[in-house]
Design a protein around this motif. Sequence first.
Motif, PDB file in Angstrom:
ATOM      1  N   VAL A 134      -4.694   1.616   4.272  1.00 52.05           N
ATOM      2  CA  VAL A 134      -5.643   1.057   2.793  1.00 52.05           C
ATOM      3  C   VAL A 134      -6.733   2.009   2.552  1.00 52.05           C
ATOM      4  N   LEU A 163       2.039  -4.917   6.374  1.00 48.47           N
ATOM      5  CA  LEU A 163       1.092  -4.874   5.329  1.00 48.47           C
ATOM      6  C   LEU A 163       1.678  -2.788   5.453  1.00 48.47           C
ATOM      7  N   LYS A 166       4.149  -1.986   3.031  1.00 49.23           N
ATOM      8  CA  LYS A 166       3.421  -2.358   2.156  1.00 49.23           C
ATOM      9  C   LYS A 166       2.904  -0.884   1.397  1.00 49.23           C
TER      10      LYS A 166
END
Length: 183
Positions: A134, A163, A166
Motif C-alpha cells: 500500500v 487487496l 489489486k
Amino acid sequence: MIRIIDFIFALLGLICALPVLLLLFFIGLVDTGSPIFRQIRVGRNQRPFTLIKFRTMSPDTASVATHLASSASITRFGHFLRKTKLDELPQLWNVLKGEMSLVGPRPNLFNQHELIAEREALKVYTVRPGITGVAQVAGIDMSTPRLLAETDAQMIKSLTFSLYLKLLLQTALGKGAGDRVVR
C-alpha cells in the motif's frame, strides 16, 4: 495460501521474464560492470536476508537508504530501471526462496533505526517483507518512518486476497514512484 500464490507467481514470473532478465543483466554489465546489487535487509521477525536487485547506482555508492543517497549516483540505465521498476525483478528470487512476499512492507536496512523502532512498535516485522504494498502504491517511502510504519501496519491488518491482487495490478501498471533520492 498467500505463500503458495507468491511461490507460483514468482516462479512463473522468473520463467516468463528470463529473456528480459538476461537482457537487463547484460546491459547492466556494460553500464556499471556489476549489474546485480545485493544488500542485507531486515526480514520477517527481524532476521537478516540478502535482497537482490538490478544495480541502479554506481558501485561505489554508500550503502544507505535510497532517500539519503544522491541522485547523481544513479546511472542513466539506472534511471530507466527505476522508472519502469524493472530493477525489482530479481527480487522474485527472494520471493521464491520465502524471504519475501510479492505484497508486504518494503524491507529496510538495519541502520534505519527510527523506522525499525516504529515498525517494532506496530508489529510490522511479523510478516514477510514485500516487493510492493500500500505504501509503495501511495508514494509513501522510507523518508517518513512513522507514516510508513503506520501504513504498513494497517495493510497487514486489512490484507485480503483481493487487496493483494489489486496491489500487484497497480504496481504492474506503474502506480507509485518508489523511494525518492536526494537531489
